[in-house]
Design an enzyme around this catalytic site. Structure first.
Site, short mmCIF file in Angstrom:
data_model
loop_
_atom_site.label_atom_id
_atom_site.label_comp_id
_atom_site.label_asym_id
_atom_site.label_seq_id
_atom_site.Cartn_x
_atom_site.Cartn_y
_atom_site.Cartn_z
N ASP A 247 0.79 -1.23 0.00
CA ASP A 247 0.00 0.00 0.00
C ASP A 247 0.82 1.27 0.00
OD1 ASP A 247 -2.35 -1.46 0.02
OD2 ASP A 247 -2.45 -1.50 2.21
N ASP A 271 -0.19 5.58 1.85
CA ASP A 271 -1.33 5.04 2.59
C ASP A 271 -1.24 5.50 4.04
OD1 ASP A 271 -3.72 3.53 2.69
OD2 ASP A 271 -2.64 1.85 3.55
N ASP A 275 0.32 1.39 10.42
CA ASP A 275 -0.86 0.52 10.37
C ASP A 275 -0.53 -0.80 11.07
OD1 ASP A 275 -2.07 2.49 8.90
OD2 ASP A 275 -2.45 1.25 7.13
N ARG A 327 -7.68 9.90 11.39
CA ARG A 327 -7.14 8.61 11.84
C ARG A 327 -5.91 8.75 12.72
NH1 ARG A 327 -7.77 4.10 6.97
NH2 ARG A 327 -10.00 4.43 6.59
#
Length: 449
Positions: A247, A271, A275, A327
Protein backbone atom coordinates in the site's frame (compact mmCIF):
# COMPACT_ATOMS: atom_id res chain seq x y z
CA UNK A 1 35.82 -2.96 74.87
CA UNK A 2 35.57 0.80 75.10
CA UNK A 3 33.13 2.82 72.96
CA UNK A 4 36.06 4.28 71.02
CA UNK A 5 37.42 0.80 70.23
CA UNK A 6 33.94 -0.36 69.21
CA UNK A 7 33.59 2.59 66.85
CA UNK A 8 36.97 1.81 65.30
CA UNK A 9 35.98 -1.78 64.53
CA UNK A 10 32.72 -0.58 62.95
CA UNK A 11 34.60 1.90 60.73
CA UNK A 12 37.05 -0.84 59.68
CA UNK A 13 34.16 -3.22 58.86
CA UNK A 14 32.40 -0.56 56.73
CA UNK A 15 35.65 0.21 54.89
CA UNK A 16 36.14 -3.48 53.99
CA UNK A 17 32.53 -3.75 52.73
CA UNK A 18 32.97 -0.60 50.63
CA UNK A 19 36.19 -1.91 49.06
CA UNK A 20 34.52 -5.22 48.17
CA UNK A 21 31.59 -3.35 46.58
CA UNK A 22 33.92 -1.14 44.49
CA UNK A 23 35.82 -4.23 43.35
CA UNK A 24 32.62 -5.91 42.26
CA UNK A 25 31.49 -2.87 40.30
CA UNK A 26 34.84 -2.67 38.54
CA UNK A 27 34.43 -6.25 37.32
CA UNK A 28 31.07 -5.56 35.63
CA UNK A 29 31.68 -5.57 31.85
CA UNK A 30 30.80 -2.59 29.72
CA UNK A 31 27.65 -3.36 27.75
CA UNK A 32 28.60 -1.75 24.45
CA UNK A 33 31.95 -1.11 22.80
CA UNK A 34 32.72 1.94 20.67
CA UNK A 35 31.05 1.28 17.34
CA UNK A 36 31.82 4.29 15.17
CA UNK A 37 35.20 2.93 14.18
CA UNK A 38 33.52 0.05 12.37
CA UNK A 39 34.39 0.39 8.67
CA UNK A 40 32.36 -2.47 7.24
CA UNK A 41 28.88 -3.91 7.49
CA UNK A 42 30.14 -6.93 9.43
CA UNK A 43 28.54 -8.07 12.64
CA UNK A 44 30.32 -6.63 15.66
CA UNK A 45 30.42 -8.52 18.94
CA UNK A 46 29.39 -7.01 22.27
CA UNK A 47 29.95 -8.33 25.74
CA UNK A 48 26.33 -9.52 25.67
CA UNK A 49 27.09 -11.71 22.63
CA UNK A 50 24.29 -13.22 20.58
CA UNK A 51 21.43 -15.48 21.52
CA UNK A 52 22.05 -19.15 21.00
CA UNK A 53 18.57 -19.63 19.57
CA UNK A 54 18.27 -19.11 15.83
CA UNK A 55 14.95 -18.25 14.32
CA UNK A 56 13.18 -19.94 11.46
CA UNK A 57 12.66 -17.80 8.42
CA UNK A 58 9.38 -15.85 8.22
CA UNK A 59 7.14 -17.07 5.43
CA UNK A 60 6.25 -13.86 3.66
CA UNK A 61 2.69 -14.84 2.85
CA UNK A 62 1.88 -17.63 5.34
CA UNK A 63 0.30 -16.88 8.75
CA UNK A 64 1.56 -20.20 10.10
CA UNK A 65 5.00 -18.72 10.65
CA UNK A 66 6.71 -19.47 13.97
CA UNK A 67 6.53 -15.85 15.14
CA UNK A 68 3.09 -14.95 13.84
CA UNK A 69 0.50 -14.16 16.48
CA UNK A 70 -1.01 -17.59 17.09
CA UNK A 71 -2.77 -16.95 20.40
CA UNK A 72 -3.60 -13.27 21.01
CA UNK A 73 -5.24 -14.11 24.37
CA UNK A 74 -2.00 -15.60 25.64
CA UNK A 75 -0.02 -12.53 24.60
CA UNK A 76 -2.60 -10.22 26.18
CA UNK A 77 -2.42 -12.16 29.46
CA UNK A 78 1.38 -11.97 29.46
CA UNK A 79 1.35 -8.21 28.82
CA UNK A 80 -1.26 -7.68 31.54
CA UNK A 81 0.81 -9.63 34.04
CA UNK A 82 3.89 -7.63 33.10
CA UNK A 83 2.07 -4.34 33.67
CA UNK A 84 0.59 -5.51 36.97
CA UNK A 85 3.99 -6.67 38.19
CA UNK A 86 5.26 -3.10 37.88
CA UNK A 87 8.74 -2.38 36.59
CA UNK A 88 11.25 -4.51 38.45
CA UNK A 89 13.45 -4.90 35.35
CA UNK A 90 13.49 -1.16 34.67
CA UNK A 91 14.90 1.76 36.57
CA UNK A 92 13.02 4.48 34.72
CA UNK A 93 14.45 7.84 35.65
CA UNK A 94 17.93 6.53 36.49
CA UNK A 95 19.38 9.31 34.32
CA UNK A 96 16.26 11.44 34.86
CA UNK A 97 16.15 14.70 32.92
CA UNK A 98 13.01 15.63 34.80
CA UNK A 99 10.91 16.02 31.66
CA UNK A 100 8.15 13.78 32.94
CA UNK A 101 8.58 11.57 29.88
CA UNK A 102 9.53 8.22 31.48
CA UNK A 103 11.08 6.81 28.28
CA UNK A 104 13.34 9.79 27.67
CA UNK A 105 14.18 10.20 31.34
CA UNK A 106 15.33 6.58 31.31
CA UNK A 107 18.24 7.10 28.88
CA UNK A 108 18.57 10.57 27.31
CA UNK A 109 20.56 12.31 30.04
CA UNK A 110 23.31 9.71 29.90
CA UNK A 111 26.25 11.40 28.09
CA UNK A 112 27.53 7.93 27.26
CA UNK A 113 24.31 6.85 25.54
CA UNK A 114 26.31 5.66 22.54
CA UNK A 115 28.22 3.15 24.65
CA UNK A 116 24.98 2.22 26.41
CA UNK A 117 22.70 1.96 23.39
CA UNK A 118 21.04 -1.25 24.48
CA UNK A 119 19.73 0.41 27.63
CA UNK A 120 16.94 1.70 25.39
CA UNK A 121 15.42 -1.80 25.32
CA UNK A 122 14.81 -1.54 29.07
CA UNK A 123 13.00 1.80 28.79
CA UNK A 124 9.82 0.69 27.03
CA UNK A 125 6.34 1.30 28.39
CA UNK A 126 2.78 0.29 27.60
CA UNK A 127 1.51 -2.80 25.86
CA UNK A 128 4.74 -3.16 23.86
CA UNK A 129 6.94 -2.80 26.94
CA UNK A 130 8.41 -6.30 26.58
CA UNK A 131 9.78 -5.70 23.08
CA UNK A 132 13.52 -6.27 23.40
CA UNK A 133 14.43 -6.00 19.73
CA UNK A 134 18.03 -7.02 19.20
CA UNK A 135 19.13 -6.45 22.79
CA UNK A 136 20.54 -9.94 23.18
CA UNK A 137 22.43 -9.92 19.91
CA UNK A 138 25.40 -8.28 18.27
CA UNK A 139 25.78 -4.91 16.56
CA UNK A 140 25.45 -4.51 12.83
CA UNK A 141 26.78 -1.24 11.39
CA UNK A 142 25.08 0.00 8.21
CA UNK A 143 27.71 1.43 5.87
CA UNK A 144 25.89 1.25 2.51
CA UNK A 145 22.69 3.18 1.73
CA UNK A 146 22.02 1.16 -1.42
CA UNK A 147 19.22 -1.29 -2.14
CA UNK A 148 20.12 -2.54 -5.60
CA UNK A 149 18.94 -6.13 -5.19
CA UNK A 150 16.03 -7.00 -2.82
CA UNK A 151 16.66 -10.71 -3.49
CA UNK A 152 20.40 -10.75 -2.78
CA UNK A 153 21.16 -7.68 -0.66
CA UNK A 154 24.77 -6.63 -0.16
CA UNK A 155 26.38 -6.93 3.28
CA UNK A 156 26.46 -3.52 4.93
CA UNK A 157 22.99 -2.53 3.69
CA UNK A 158 19.93 -2.13 5.89
CA UNK A 159 18.11 -4.88 4.00
CA UNK A 160 20.95 -7.34 4.60
CA UNK A 161 20.81 -6.54 8.31
CA UNK A 162 17.07 -6.82 8.96
CA UNK A 163 16.60 -10.20 7.24
CA UNK A 164 19.16 -12.07 9.37
CA UNK A 165 17.86 -14.88 11.57
CA UNK A 166 19.76 -13.86 14.69
CA UNK A 167 19.06 -10.95 17.06
CA UNK A 168 20.82 -7.76 15.90
CA UNK A 169 21.11 -4.17 17.14
CA UNK A 170 21.40 -2.18 13.91
CA UNK A 171 23.16 1.21 13.85
CA UNK A 172 24.42 3.55 11.12
CA UNK A 173 27.95 4.58 10.24
CA UNK A 174 26.91 8.01 8.94
CA UNK A 175 23.99 10.11 7.74
CA UNK A 176 22.22 8.54 4.77
CA UNK A 177 19.10 8.52 2.62
CA UNK A 178 17.87 5.02 1.82
CA UNK A 179 15.55 4.59 -1.16
CA UNK A 180 14.15 1.09 -0.99
CA UNK A 181 13.20 -0.70 -4.19
CA UNK A 182 10.80 -3.04 -2.38
CA UNK A 183 9.36 -3.44 1.12
CA UNK A 184 11.96 -3.79 3.86
CA UNK A 185 10.75 -7.07 5.37
CA UNK A 186 12.04 -7.38 8.92
CA UNK A 187 12.93 -10.55 10.76
CA UNK A 188 12.34 -11.08 14.50
CA UNK A 189 14.51 -9.69 17.29
CA UNK A 190 15.82 -6.61 15.52
CA UNK A 191 16.41 -3.03 16.66
CA UNK A 192 16.89 -0.28 14.09
CA UNK A 193 18.65 2.45 16.08
CA UNK A 194 19.43 5.61 14.09
CA UNK A 195 20.59 7.72 17.04
CA UNK A 196 23.67 9.74 16.17
CA UNK A 197 22.94 9.74 12.42
CA UNK A 198 20.40 11.53 10.25
CA UNK A 199 18.77 8.59 8.46
CA UNK A 200 15.91 8.93 5.98
CA UNK A 201 13.92 6.11 4.41
CA UNK A 202 12.20 7.96 1.60
CA UNK A 203 10.90 8.06 -1.96
CA UNK A 204 10.43 4.32 -2.30
CA UNK A 205 9.15 1.34 -0.35
CA UNK A 206 9.22 1.40 3.44
CA UNK A 207 9.08 -0.94 6.46
CA UNK A 208 7.03 -4.15 6.77
CA UNK A 209 6.88 -6.01 10.10
CA UNK A 210 5.04 -9.21 9.17
CA UNK A 211 4.58 -12.43 11.17
CA UNK A 212 7.50 -11.59 13.48
CA UNK A 213 8.08 -10.59 17.08
CA UNK A 214 10.29 -8.29 19.15
CA UNK A 215 11.08 -5.37 16.87
CA UNK A 216 12.13 -1.84 17.90
CA UNK A 217 12.26 1.00 15.35
CA UNK A 218 13.89 4.14 16.73
CA UNK A 219 15.13 7.42 15.33
CA UNK A 220 14.23 7.25 11.63
CA UNK A 221 12.82 9.85 9.26
CA UNK A 222 10.31 7.97 7.10
CA UNK A 223 8.50 9.86 4.38
CA UNK A 224 7.22 9.83 0.81
CA UNK A 225 6.71 6.07 0.82
CA UNK A 226 5.37 4.62 -2.45
CA UNK A 227 3.39 1.51 -3.37
CA UNK A 228 5.68 -1.25 -4.62
CA UNK A 229 5.42 -4.97 -5.18
CA UNK A 230 4.81 -7.63 -7.81
CA UNK A 231 8.37 -8.64 -7.18
CA UNK A 232 10.52 -11.21 -5.41
CA UNK A 233 11.87 -10.03 -2.04
CA UNK A 234 14.10 -11.79 0.48
CA UNK A 235 12.74 -11.99 4.04
CA UNK A 236 15.46 -14.18 5.60
CA UNK A 237 18.75 -15.78 4.57
CA UNK A 238 16.79 -18.88 3.51
CA UNK A 239 13.56 -17.48 2.11
CA UNK A 240 12.63 -15.42 -0.96
CA UNK A 241 8.97 -14.84 -1.73
CA UNK A 242 6.71 -13.11 -4.20
CA UNK A 243 5.26 -9.86 -2.86
CA UNK A 244 1.99 -8.51 -4.16
CA UNK A 245 1.34 -4.77 -4.30
CA UNK A 246 2.11 -2.98 -1.02
CA UNK A 247 0.00 0.00 0.00
CA UNK A 248 2.83 2.41 0.66
CA UNK A 249 2.65 2.57 4.48
CA UNK A 250 5.58 4.05 6.36
CA UNK A 251 5.42 1.18 8.86
CA UNK A 252 3.10 -1.78 8.31
CA UNK A 253 2.62 -4.21 11.23
CA UNK A 254 0.94 -7.43 10.12
CA UNK A 255 0.29 -10.44 12.38
CA UNK A 256 3.14 -9.43 14.73
CA UNK A 257 3.63 -8.88 18.46
CA UNK A 258 5.90 -7.06 20.90
CA UNK A 259 6.58 -4.09 18.65
CA UNK A 260 7.86 -0.65 19.77
CA UNK A 261 7.88 2.36 17.41
CA UNK A 262 9.68 5.26 19.14
CA UNK A 263 11.06 8.71 18.26
CA UNK A 264 10.51 8.61 14.50
CA UNK A 265 9.41 11.43 12.19
CA UNK A 266 6.79 10.21 9.72
CA UNK A 267 5.01 12.07 6.92
CA UNK A 268 3.49 12.12 3.44
CA UNK A 269 3.14 8.46 2.49
CA UNK A 270 0.81 6.82 -0.01
CA UNK A 271 -1.33 5.04 2.59
CA UNK A 272 -0.87 5.00 6.38
CA UNK A 273 2.01 6.16 8.56
CA UNK A 274 1.64 3.32 11.06
CA UNK A 275 -0.86 0.52 10.37
CA UNK A 276 -1.30 -2.56 12.59
CA UNK A 277 -3.61 -5.31 11.36
CA UNK A 278 -4.34 -9.05 11.16
CA UNK A 279 -4.05 -10.02 14.81
CA UNK A 280 -1.09 -7.82 15.71
CA UNK A 281 -0.88 -6.98 19.42
CA UNK A 282 1.42 -5.87 22.27
CA UNK A 283 2.35 -2.66 20.44
CA UNK A 284 3.68 0.66 21.76
CA UNK A 285 3.83 3.79 19.57
CA UNK A 286 5.62 6.62 21.42
CA UNK A 287 7.45 9.93 20.93
CA UNK A 288 6.78 10.10 17.19
CA UNK A 289 6.11 13.25 15.17
CA UNK A 290 3.41 12.82 12.55
CA UNK A 291 2.87 15.51 9.88
CA UNK A 292 1.44 16.15 6.40
CA UNK A 293 -0.68 13.09 5.91
CA UNK A 294 -4.29 12.06 5.43
CA UNK A 295 -5.00 8.65 7.05
CA UNK A 296 -2.39 8.58 9.79
CA UNK A 297 -2.88 5.36 11.74
CA UNK A 298 -5.09 2.31 11.20
CA UNK A 299 -5.38 -0.24 14.01
CA UNK A 300 -7.48 -3.24 13.00
CA UNK A 301 -7.85 -4.91 9.63
CA UNK A 302 -11.62 -4.82 9.01
CA UNK A 303 -14.91 -4.84 10.87
CA UNK A 304 -15.28 -8.54 10.10
CA UNK A 305 -11.76 -9.62 11.15
CA UNK A 306 -12.48 -10.71 14.71
CA UNK A 307 -8.93 -11.82 15.57
CA UNK A 308 -8.22 -8.13 16.14
CA UNK A 309 -10.52 -8.23 19.18
CA UNK A 310 -7.45 -9.04 21.29
CA UNK A 311 -5.33 -6.20 19.88
CA UNK A 312 -3.76 -3.95 22.53
CA UNK A 313 -1.94 -0.77 21.49
CA UNK A 314 -0.44 2.07 23.55
CA UNK A 315 -0.22 5.47 21.81
CA UNK A 316 1.70 7.87 24.08
CA UNK A 317 3.79 11.06 24.02
CA UNK A 318 3.36 11.58 20.26
CA UNK A 319 2.86 14.91 18.50
CA UNK A 320 0.18 14.85 15.84
CA UNK A 321 1.21 17.98 13.96
CA UNK A 322 0.64 20.13 10.93
CA UNK A 323 -1.04 18.90 7.79
CA UNK A 324 -2.86 15.92 9.33
CA UNK A 325 -6.45 15.11 8.40
CA UNK A 326 -7.79 12.00 10.19
CA UNK A 327 -7.14 8.61 11.84
CA UNK A 328 -4.98 9.43 14.85
CA UNK A 329 -5.83 6.54 15.24
CA UNK A 330 -8.78 4.83 13.55
CA UNK A 331 -9.52 1.67 15.57
CA UNK A 332 -11.41 -1.58 15.09
CA UNK A 333 -12.15 -4.14 17.82
CA UNK A 334 -9.36 -4.30 20.42
CA UNK A 335 -8.17 -2.08 23.27
CA UNK A 336 -6.41 1.24 22.76
CA UNK A 337 -4.74 3.45 25.37
CA UNK A 338 -4.28 6.98 24.02
CA UNK A 339 -2.30 8.89 26.63
CA UNK A 340 -0.45 12.21 26.92
CA UNK A 341 -0.33 12.98 23.20
CA UNK A 342 -0.37 16.47 21.71
CA UNK A 343 -3.00 16.92 18.99
CA UNK A 344 -2.31 20.30 17.42
CA UNK A 345 -3.83 19.68 13.97
CA UNK A 346 -6.62 17.72 12.37
CA UNK A 347 -9.01 18.59 9.57
CA UNK A 348 -11.74 15.93 9.93
CA UNK A 349 -11.33 14.22 13.32
CA UNK A 350 -8.61 12.88 15.61
CA UNK A 351 -9.81 9.51 16.97
CA UNK A 352 -12.21 7.26 15.08
CA UNK A 353 -13.39 3.71 15.12
CA UNK A 354 -15.85 1.00 14.19
CA UNK A 355 -16.63 -2.56 15.31
CA UNK A 356 -16.77 -1.76 19.03
CA UNK A 357 -13.19 -0.86 19.99
CA UNK A 358 -12.44 0.21 23.57
CA UNK A 359 -10.73 3.61 23.60
CA UNK A 360 -9.20 5.02 26.78
CA UNK A 361 -8.15 8.65 26.25
CA UNK A 362 -6.23 10.11 29.19
CA UNK A 363 -4.25 13.29 29.69
CA UNK A 364 -4.08 14.34 26.04
CA UNK A 365 -4.16 17.88 24.67
CA UNK A 366 -6.68 18.32 21.85
CA UNK A 367 -6.59 21.66 20.00
CA UNK A 368 -9.48 21.79 17.53
CA UNK A 369 -9.12 23.41 14.08
CA UNK A 370 -10.81 26.71 13.30
CA UNK A 371 -13.39 24.95 11.11
CA UNK A 372 -16.60 25.03 13.21
CA UNK A 373 -17.68 21.69 11.72
CA UNK A 374 -14.52 19.82 12.76
CA UNK A 375 -14.39 20.49 16.49
CA UNK A 376 -15.25 16.94 17.55
CA UNK A 377 -12.27 14.81 18.54
CA UNK A 378 -14.13 11.56 17.94
CA UNK A 379 -15.85 9.86 15.02
CA UNK A 380 -17.82 6.62 14.93
CA UNK A 381 -17.31 5.46 11.37
CA UNK A 382 -20.44 4.41 9.46
CA UNK A 383 -22.24 3.24 12.61
CA UNK A 384 -25.65 4.22 14.00
CA UNK A 385 -25.79 5.83 17.43
CA UNK A 386 -28.05 3.03 18.62
CA UNK A 387 -25.05 0.74 18.19
CA UNK A 388 -22.08 2.91 19.19
CA UNK A 389 -23.72 4.26 22.34
CA UNK A 390 -22.70 0.99 23.99
CA UNK A 391 -19.05 1.17 22.98
CA UNK A 392 -16.60 2.01 25.77
CA UNK A 393 -14.97 5.30 24.82
CA UNK A 394 -13.92 7.65 27.59
CA UNK A 395 -11.98 10.86 28.13
CA UNK A 396 -10.21 11.39 31.46
CA UNK A 397 -8.14 14.47 32.22
CA UNK A 398 -7.90 15.54 28.58
CA UNK A 399 -7.34 19.23 27.83
CA UNK A 400 -9.87 20.30 25.19
CA UNK A 401 -8.95 23.56 23.48
CA UNK A 402 -10.43 25.88 20.86
CA UNK A 403 -13.87 24.33 21.17
CA UNK A 404 -12.72 20.70 20.91
CA UNK A 405 -15.11 18.13 22.37
CA UNK A 406 -14.91 14.38 22.96
CA UNK A 407 -18.12 12.34 22.71
CA UNK A 408 -17.94 9.51 25.28
CA UNK A 409 -20.04 6.37 25.19
CA UNK A 410 -20.64 3.09 26.98
CA UNK A 411 -21.34 2.13 30.54
CA UNK A 412 -17.69 2.33 31.50
CA UNK A 413 -17.19 -1.33 32.33
CA UNK A 414 -14.11 -1.53 34.54
CA UNK A 415 -12.93 -4.79 33.00
CA UNK A 416 -12.97 -3.28 29.53
CA UNK A 417 -10.98 -0.21 30.53
CA UNK A 418 -8.56 -2.34 32.53
CA UNK A 419 -7.61 -4.06 29.26
CA UNK A 420 -7.17 -0.62 27.69
CA UNK A 421 -4.88 0.73 30.44
CA UNK A 422 -1.15 0.30 30.12
CA UNK A 423 0.54 3.07 32.13
CA UNK A 424 -0.24 5.95 34.45
CA UNK A 425 -1.25 9.15 32.67
CA UNK A 426 0.49 12.42 33.50
CA UNK A 427 -1.43 15.67 33.83
CA UNK A 428 -2.44 17.16 30.47
CA UNK A 429 -0.68 20.35 31.60
CA UNK A 430 2.62 18.48 31.11
CA UNK A 431 1.94 17.40 27.52
CA UNK A 432 3.86 20.28 25.93
CA UNK A 433 6.99 19.35 27.90
CA UNK A 434 6.58 15.60 27.48
CA UNK A 435 6.19 15.84 23.67
CA UNK A 436 8.57 18.76 23.04
CA UNK A 437 11.17 16.58 21.32
CA UNK A 438 8.86 14.07 19.62
CA UNK A 439 10.28 12.71 16.38
CA UNK A 440 13.78 11.71 15.34
CA UNK A 441 16.37 13.18 17.71
CA UNK A 442 19.67 14.94 16.96
CA UNK A 443 22.11 13.08 19.18
CA UNK A 444 25.84 13.78 19.44
CA UNK A 445 28.50 11.57 20.94
CA UNK A 446 29.65 12.59 24.40
CA UNK A 447 26.57 14.69 25.10
CA UNK A 448 23.12 13.92 26.48
CA UNK A 449 20.83 13.18 23.56
Amino acid sequence: MTMAESGGWIRLFLLVVFMLFVGAIARIPKDIPEIDNEATGKLQSSSNSSMAVRLEEPEAETPGNKHAVDNPDEIAAMVDMSIRNATTRRELGFFSCGTGNPIDDCWRCDPNWQQNRKRLADCGIGFGRNAIGGRDGRFYVITDSGDDDPVNPRPGTLRHAVIQDEPLWIVFKRDMVIQLKQELIMNSFKTIDARGSNVHIANGACITIQFVTNVIVHGLNIHDCKPTGNAMVRSSPNHVGWRTIADGDAISIFGSSHIWIDHNSLSNCADGLVDAVMGSTAITITNNYFTHHNEVMLLGHSDSYVRDKQMQVTIAYNHFGEGLIQRMPRCRHGYFHVVNNDYTHWEMYAIGGSANPTINSQGNRYAAPTNPFAKEVTKRVETAESEWKNWNWRSEGDLLMNGAFFTPSGAGASASYARASSLGAKSSSMVATITATAGALSCRRGHPC
